[in-house]
Write a protein that holds these residues in place. Structure first.
Motif, mmCIF file in Angstrom:
data_model
loop_
_atom_site.group_PDB
_atom_site.id
_atom_site.type_symbol
_atom_site.label_atom_id
_atom_site.label_comp_id
_atom_site.label_asym_id
_atom_site.label_seq_id
_atom_site.Cartn_x
_atom_site.Cartn_y
_atom_site.Cartn_z
ATOM 1 N N ARG A 1 0.844 -1.180 0.000
ATOM 2 C CA ARG A 1 0.000 0.000 0.000
ATOM 3 C C ARG A 1 0.892 1.247 0.000
ATOM 4 O O ARG A 1 1.841 1.322 0.773
ATOM 5 C CB ARG A 1 -0.908 -0.006 1.234
ATOM 6 N N GLU B 1 6.464 -1.337 -11.811
ATOM 7 C CA GLU B 1 5.804 -1.082 -13.093
ATOM 8 C C GLU B 1 4.651 -0.103 -12.922
ATOM 9 O O GLU B 1 4.440 0.769 -13.767
ATOM 10 C CB GLU B 1 5.312 -2.408 -13.674
ATOM 11 N N GLN B 2 3.909 -0.228 -11.825
ATOM 12 C CA GLN B 2 2.827 0.715 -11.578
ATOM 13 C C GLN B 2 3.376 2.092 -11.245
ATOM 14 O O GLN B 2 2.853 3.112 -11.703
ATOM 15 C CB GLN B 2 1.937 0.209 -10.437
ATOM 16 N N ALA B 3 4.436 2.131 -10.430
ATOM 17 C CA ALA B 3 5.023 3.409 -10.054
ATOM 18 C C ALA B 3 5.599 4.135 -11.267
ATOM 19 O O ALA B 3 5.539 5.378 -11.359
ATOM 20 C CB ALA B 3 6.115 3.190 -9.009
ATOM 21 N N GLY C 1 4.436 4.347 -14.144
ATOM 22 C CA GLY C 1 3.375 5.081 -14.823
ATOM 23 C C GLY C 1 3.150 6.445 -14.236
ATOM 24 O O GLY C 1 2.551 7.324 -14.888
ATOM 25 N N GLU C 2 3.625 6.665 -13.007
ATOM 26 C CA GLU C 2 3.519 7.963 -12.351
ATOM 27 C C GLU C 2 4.865 8.683 -12.322
ATOM 28 O O GLU C 2 5.031 9.670 -11.621
ATOM 29 C CB GLU C 2 2.992 7.778 -10.933
ATOM 30 N N CYS D 1 7.559 -9.369 -6.682
ATOM 31 C CA CYS D 1 6.468 -8.494 -6.248
ATOM 32 C C CYS D 1 6.837 -7.030 -6.434
ATOM 33 O O CYS D 1 6.015 -6.226 -6.905
ATOM 34 C CB CYS D 1 6.136 -8.758 -4.790
ATOM 35 N N CYS D 2 8.059 -6.678 -6.059
ATOM 36 C CA CYS D 2 8.478 -5.283 -6.166
ATOM 37 C C CYS D 2 8.607 -4.839 -7.624
ATOM 38 O O CYS D 2 8.418 -3.662 -7.929
ATOM 39 C CB CYS D 2 9.782 -5.061 -5.402
ATOM 40 N N ARG D 3 8.912 -5.771 -8.507
ATOM 41 C CA ARG D 3 8.919 -5.406 -9.926
ATOM 42 C C ARG D 3 7.514 -5.003 -10.372
ATOM 43 O O ARG D 3 7.350 -4.059 -11.166
ATOM 44 C CB ARG D 3 9.451 -6.560 -10.777
ATOM 45 N N GLU D 4 6.501 -5.706 -9.874
ATOM 46 C CA GLU D 4 5.124 -5.341 -10.208
ATOM 47 C C GLU D 4 4.774 -3.968 -9.664
ATOM 48 O O GLU D 4 4.138 -3.154 -10.352
ATOM 49 C CB GLU D 4 4.158 -6.386 -9.647
ATOM 50 N N ILE D 5 5.191 -3.690 -8.433
ATOM 51 C CA ILE D 5 4.958 -2.363 -7.862
ATOM 52 C C ILE D 5 5.686 -1.315 -8.687
ATOM 53 O O ILE D 5 5.158 -0.244 -8.987
ATOM 54 C CB ILE D 5 5.420 -2.304 -6.397
#
Length: 219
Positions: free
Chosen positions: A48, A131-133, A135-136, A125-129
């Motif tokens: 989160r 990838e989302q980050a 985008g920002e 897991c952190c690679r997935e986070i």
């Protein structure tokens, strides 16, 4: 699901930074234990994002006011943070406990495999986070866990509560702040607009750590 890094597992067995000399018999046992562990593991994770406030030798995040010069330095330049938790599940703990009673040498190898699998899973897991980050326009700093440096382990439970980890992934902390299931990780992960200070997982301040002979040191 993530896979065990066999060279890393050999390092966890104390065989040196490069995993020691070739040993077919050991490799066979590693693969056997790794297959058993992978079949038992039930990995889960939760994360989160939270606003971040940095002060003089302290960090405020998710209602926690943490006095830690090391964590503060690690998060320098970050505009936010992710709280993160992951576990291989209670099934892994049960497997390790059984092995400790029936075959201690196998238990040691299973522990090494579990440590490697957990680390690879956290990286995944952190690679997935990340990838989302991305985008920002943000980059992830390495994970920094309670108990690293001067980040008090007493913040373990507060971090879990902020993530609702007991309800969401069954991860809790004992009175001594040890994680249950044991093969689990919690961490603070900085979010920074500057990607110059990012690197793969591992110890949060590995690159600047004075322990140059550590067999787990990232090159």
């Amino acid at each position: 699901m993530a896979e065990i890094d066999w060279a890393e597992a050999r390092r966890y067995l104390g065989l040196g930074r490069n995993g020691g000399p070739a040993d077919p018999a050991l490799d066979e046992r590693l693969r056997s234990c790794g297959a058993e562990l992978t079949a038992a593991a039930r990995p889960r994770w939760v994360w989160r994002p939270f606003p971040l406030e940095l002060g003089e030798g302290r960090v405020s995040c998710a209602g926690m006011d943490i006095e830690s010069a090391h964590l503060r330095r690690h998060l320098e330049g970050c505009t936010g943070a992710v709280l993160f938790a992951a576990t291989l599940g209670a099934e892994t703990d049960r497997l390790l406990r059984r092995a400790a009673v029936t075959d201690m040498s196998r238990a040691v190898i299973l522990q090494a495999c579990a440590a490697s699998l957990l680390e690879r899973y956290c990286d995944q897991c952190c690679r997935e986070i990340g990838e989302q980050a991305a985008g920002e326009g943000l980059y992830l700093r390495p994970r920094f866990s309670p108990g690293y440096g001067d980040f008090p382990i007493t913040f373990q439970r507060a971090l879990l509560e902020a993530l609702e980890a007991p309800k969401r992934i069954g991860l809790t902390a004992t009175g001594a702040m040890m994680l249950t299931p044991a093969k689990s990780v919690t961490a603070v992960v900085g979010l920074s607009p500057d990607g110059r200070y990012t690197r793969p997982g591992g110890c949060g301040d590995c690159g600047s750590c004075p322990r140059t002979t550590c067999p787990y040191r990232l090159e």
